[in-house]
Every structure is written in C-alpha cells, then in structure tokens.
Design a protein around this motif. Structure first.
Motif, PDB file in Angstrom:
ATOM      1  N   ASP A 173      42.035  74.248 -27.365  1.00 39.50           N
ATOM      2  CA  ASP A 173      42.962  75.381 -27.407  1.00 39.50           C
ATOM      3  C   ASP A 173      44.388  74.863 -27.219  1.00 39.50           C
ATOM      4  OD1 ASP A 173      44.448  77.663 -27.155  1.00 39.50           O
ATOM      5  OD2 ASP A 173      43.297  78.513 -25.478  1.00 39.50           O
ATOM      6  N   SER A 175      47.078  76.408 -27.494  1.00 41.94           N
ATOM      7  CA  SER A 175      48.002  77.341 -26.856  1.00 41.94           C
ATOM      8  C   SER A 175      48.114  77.041 -25.360  1.00 41.94           C
ATOM      9  CB  SER A 175      47.545  78.788 -27.063  1.00 41.94           C
ATOM     10  OG  SER A 175      46.370  79.067 -26.311  1.00 41.94           O
ATOM     11  N   ARG A 176      47.208  76.206 -24.866  1.00 39.13           N
ATOM     12  CA  ARG A 176      47.239  75.796 -23.465  1.00 39.13           C
ATOM     13  C   ARG A 176      47.559  74.315 -23.311  1.00 39.13           C
ATOM     14  NH1 ARG A 176      42.747  78.653 -19.873  1.00 39.13           N
ATOM     15  NH2 ARG A 176      44.506  78.475 -18.460  1.00 39.13           N
ATOM     16  N   CYS A 198      46.233  68.598 -20.819  1.00 39.62           N
ATOM     17  CA  CYS A 198      45.689  69.872 -20.353  1.00 39.62           C
ATOM     18  C   CYS A 198      46.075  70.039 -18.879  1.00 39.62           C
ATOM     19  CB  CYS A 198      44.171  69.890 -20.494  1.00 39.62           C
ATOM     20  SG  CYS A 198      43.574  69.692 -22.194  1.00 39.62           S
ATOM     21  N   THR A 204      42.821  75.815  -9.861  1.00 35.77           N
ATOM     22  CA  THR A 204      41.921  75.306 -10.899  1.00 35.77           C
ATOM     23  C   THR A 204      41.456  73.895 -10.548  1.00 35.77           C
ATOM     24  OG1 THR A 204      43.070  76.627 -12.563  1.00 35.77           O
ATOM     25  CG2 THR A 204      41.674  74.842 -13.372  1.00 35.77           C
ATOM     26  N   ASN A 258      55.247  70.673 -19.686  1.00 37.25           N
ATOM     27  CA  ASN A 258      54.451  71.602 -20.470  1.00 37.25           C
ATOM     28  C   ASN A 258      55.374  72.523 -21.264  1.00 37.25           C
ATOM     29  OD1 ASN A 258      52.719  73.519 -21.485  1.00 37.25           O
ATOM     30  ND2 ASN A 258      51.754  74.011 -19.519  1.00 37.25           N
ATOM     31  N   HIS A 260      54.689  75.058 -22.967  1.00 41.37           N
ATOM     32  CA  HIS A 260      54.271  76.452 -22.847  1.00 41.37           C
ATOM     33  C   HIS A 260      54.823  77.087 -21.573  1.00 41.37           C
ATOM     34  CE1 HIS A 260      51.632  75.459 -26.126  1.00 41.37           C
ATOM     35  NE2 HIS A 260      50.857  74.678 -25.383  1.00 41.37           N
ATOM     36  N   GLN A 261      55.028  76.264 -20.556  1.00 38.33           N
ATOM     37  CA  GLN A 261      55.583  76.725 -19.277  1.00 38.33           C
ATOM     38  C   GLN A 261      56.497  75.632 -18.718  1.00 38.33           C
ATOM     39  OE1 GLN A 261      51.661  77.504 -17.361  1.00 38.33           O
ATOM     40  NE2 GLN A 261      52.437  79.598 -17.043  1.00 38.33           N
ATOM     41  N   PRO A 304      41.547  73.576 -18.497  1.00 31.94           N
ATOM     42  CA  PRO A 304      42.317  74.475 -19.364  1.00 31.94           C
ATOM     43  C   PRO A 304      42.551  73.863 -20.743  1.00 31.94           C
ATOM     44  CG  PRO A 304      43.256  74.459 -17.168  1.00 31.94           C
ATOM     45  CD  PRO A 304      42.214  73.376 -17.188  1.00 31.94           C
ATOM     46  N   GLY A 305      42.191  74.589 -21.775  1.00 39.49           N
ATOM     47  CA  GLY A 305      42.299  74.114 -23.147  1.00 39.49           C
ATOM     48  C   GLY A 305      40.993  73.596 -23.690  1.00 39.49           C
ATOM     49  N   GLU A 307      37.951  75.033 -22.829  1.00 39.17           N
ATOM     50  CA  GLU A 307      36.933  76.046 -22.532  1.00 39.17           C
ATOM     51  C   GLU A 307      35.871  76.133 -23.620  1.00 39.17           C
ATOM     52  OE1 GLU A 307      40.766  77.418 -20.511  1.00 39.17           O
ATOM     53  OE2 GLU A 307      40.188  76.503 -22.431  1.00 39.17           O
TER      54      GLU A 307
END
Length: 444
Positions: A173, A175-176, A198, A204, A258, A260-261, A304-305, A307
């Motif tokens: 994924d 998006s992560r 990731c 987590t 990251n 994305h964040q 994460p990513g 899954e």
C-alpha cells in the motif's frame, strides 16, 4: 598436459575459484550437486545462486572494509564482481544485485569458458589424490560433511542462519509507504529512492513486538543448540534481547521523512529493498526470521503498508556448518592432514557473499599457481584479502572461532590517528590506501 583442478561446489566461492584458475590457464572441473540434489535454500541449479539477501553490502572502497574487498576483487578481474556490476540494482551506497540474471550470467560465462567443465552430481567422500578445492558452503551435504568430520577428527562446528521474506511490490500500500534511501544517500534519483519505507508509531511498534515475541517459531531438534551469526540474527532473537533493539537496528527511523506525514516523526521504520530489476519483488531488510510460515504472514502484515502483502518467498532458518579453520587449515588454505585439498568460502568460517567469493578467488589462484609450478608469494596481510585469510587460518583464537565478515578490526593498526569520527575517517582511508597498494603489488 596441465593437471586439472577439481572444485566441489558451484556457489560464490567455487565459481570464482574456477574462473580465476581457468584464466591462469589451468583446466577446471566444477562438481555441483544441484539440481539433482536439492538444498533447503536453493531454488535453481544455477551456479552462484544468491539464497539469502540480494545485497553485496557497501560499495564504498575508502571507508568500508567490504567495499575495499569489492575493489580488490575487481582489480583481480573477478567474475562475481563483474556480473554483480552488470546486474546492479539501485541501493544507495550498497551493491544490490538482480539475483536471477546475475546467477544465470555467472553460469553462462563459466560454462562457455574453454577450460571449464561443469559436472552435476553429489560427491560424498574426500578425494584421495589430485588437486581439489572444497567450496560447498553452509549447506554442505550430509555425506560429505560426515567425511570431512571423520578426517578432521572433530565434528564441524555449526550455527544457524536465517533468510528474510520477499514480497510482491504490487501488494504494498503506497498510500502508507514511500521510497527513500536513508539521508537521501546516492548519486542518482534511483539510488536516492532505492528503499521502500513503512513507518510505525509507538503503539503499532509495541503491538508488533508483542506479536513477534508470541509468534510460533521453528524449534530445534533435540540436542541442537542455537548459535547465531550476529550479522544475520532472526528478528525474534533481536527482540528477545530488548524491546528497543529493533528500533536501534533494522527498524531505526533516522534519516527518513514520510511525505504522507512530513511533520510526524516515525517511532520505527521497516525498510524493503528492491530484489529484481523489474522492481516487482522487494525483500524486507534485516528481517531474517525463524517464525513458522503462518505466523510470518500474520505478524508481517501488521506492518503499515503490508496489510495485504503477497509473499513470493517466506523466511526460514537452516543449519550452517563451518570448519575450525585456524586449527585445520594452513596459510595456503590447505587441509593440514590432506594438503592436496583446499577449502574456500563460507565453510572456512567467513560470512557473506563477498567474503566467500574472495576466499574462492584466493584458493583458485593459489591452487592454479601450484599446478603450474609457479608458487605465489604470501598474500599481503595489509590487503583486505590478506587480513581475512590470515584471520581464518591462524589469526583467530581457535577456541572461540566464529564466522566473520571482513572488517577493519582484522587489519594491522595504522599509527598516528586520533579518536572520534574525523580520526576514524582518516584511519579508514589510510587502511584502504595501504591495502590497495599491497594488493596491486601482489597482483603484479
């Protein structure tokens, strides 16, 4: 007519030994048991098949000992480095290889050489005459291993080696996850984005460690004791040493942002490295594991990513045998009790693709020179090759001998350097300058 050199094992060491000897004009027969006799880790019958990581590690020949070993092997026109360079993948400052084309190219080059024959089938006993190199690696067959143990008068030492999972890129994924090498290291955009990352937050990470510790794992047979090579520890063993161990090892979050964040600092980061030129396969860096297959899928999909990760190969663990070389081998890599037999590669107690191939390079050259009646001078100890072979054939303490990667701790000191990062940088450069001069002189 020049006598033949026989080499048992067509891995990194055996392939390089055959190439070096043949290039010196000595006819060679490679005896390879695969594909007729399979091993736990190999998938093909190709020579020089990569079974664990696809990385030859750092390619920095001024500040890293394994990078220096790369340089020395290139200077000696080694087949392993030539094909690694030909099939190189972006990996920041490391030399990563597209493993299947690499092995196919080594196999084709050796089979095409007019002085090299490849014979397939298992050799189960020690040869009593001729010129031989045993380069059967960590997965030496049971029968040949028993023959070696019977001759040496002691059981071969053993530790356990683990391999990391490989998964399909299109199941990640993005998006992560994101693409970036630590500290954006690399000269090209491909190198600066050579790793897939990731991120994990603290909750987590803690849940992942709990699952990792609780996961069902491969059990050893009765009477076996597990000694691991520190450079290839299973992630479960690292986690057992402390909950923060992985965050300071393969999951360290430094040098990464990251996209994305960008304002959120990850608590831990799992990195994946491209495993083939197409970019369709990625291996999880540093994630050697002894978890059972079902547990692997469950635990690794907590990342994460990942899954919905689809695995091309799951990790595993196998028994790895090696000689107590300081006791059994002389400085020419000959078995003291049977000097017509040399050993090379991981079975001698070196660890890693590059180190194995390097010992094959030396064994091939030294054996060929003996056959030709032109003995070579001693390998200079100040070279990376010399430091490594000196360690395994007498420099190490036989009582505590364990597999070893090449490192500057094996080198004789260079005086006059202060401590700290700057002093270390200058000292390593002095090591590599001295080594290159010594190795060039020996080759000449």
């Amino acid at each position: 007519m020049t006598e033949k050199l026989h080499i048992i094992g067509g891995g990194m060491a055996g392939s390089e030994a055959a190439w070096q000897a043949a290039q010196m004009g000595v006819p060679v027969v490679i005896h390879e048991m695969r594909p007729h006799v399979a091993t736990f880790a190999h998938r093909t019958g190709d020579l020089a098949e990569m079974v664990c990581s696809n990385s030859f590690r750092s390619d920095d020949d001024e500040q890293n000992a394994v990078g220096l070993l790369h340089w020395e092997m290139r200077a000696a026109n080694g087949i392993i480095m030539a094909m690694a360079d030909k099939h190189r993948l972006p990996a920041g400052g490391a030399l990563a290889v597209d493993r299947d084309p690499f092995a196919a190219s080594v196999t084709a080059a050796l089979r095409a050489h007019p002085l090299i024959e490849v014979e397939y089938g298992e050799i189960t006993d020690l040869p009593i005459s001729g010129h031989w190199i045993i380069a059967t690696g960590p997965l030496t067959s049971t029968a040949l291993g028993a023959a070696i143990a019977a001759e040496t008068g002691a059981e071969a030492l053993a530790f356990f080696d683990a391999i990391a999972p490989i998964l399909h890129y299109d199941s990640i994924d993005m998006s992560r996850a994101w693409m970036q090498s630590r500290y954006d290291k690399g000269d090209t955009e491909d190198e600066r984005t050579a790793y897939l990352n990731c991120p994990m937050d603290k909750d987590t990470y803690e849940a992942f460690i709990d699952a990792l510790l609780a996961a069902e794992k491969t059990e050893f047979k009765e009477g076996e004791t597990a000694g691991y090579f520190d450079g290839c520890l299973p992630i479960e063993v690292m986690a057992e040493r402390g909950r923060e161990t992985l965050r300071h090892g393969p999951m360290k979050p430094v040098g990464l942002t990251n996209p994305h964040q960008p304002d959120v600092k990850a608590h831990a980061v799992v990195q994946l490295r491209r495993d083939n030129a197409l970019g369709t396969l990625y291996n999880i860096v540093g994630f050697q594991t002894k978890m059972k297959y079902g547990a692997q899928k469950e635990v690794l999909r907590m990342i994460p990513g990942l899954e919905n990760a689809s695995f091309a190969r799951l990790g595993g663990i196998h028994r790895n045998t090696f000689l107590n070389s300081p006791t059994l081998l002389d400085a020419q890599m000959r078995l003291r009790s049977m000097p017509h037999i040399r050993f090379a590669g991981q079975i001698t107690g070196v660890e890693g693709y590059v180190e194995s191939a390097a010992m094959g390079l030396l064994a091939g050259r030294i054996a060929a020179s003996d056959i030709l009646g032109t003995p070579l001078p001693e390998v200079p100890q100040d070279s990376a090759m010399g430091a490594l072979v000196h360690h395994i054939t007498g420099g190490a303490d036989a009582k505590t001998f364990q597999p070893m990667n090449v490192n500057f701790g094996l080198f004789r000191p260079v005086e006059g350097f202060k401590g700290g990062r700057r002093g270390r940088t200058d000292r390593y450069k002095a090591y590599t300058d001295r080594a290159k001069a010594a190795w060039t002189g020996w080759l000449g």
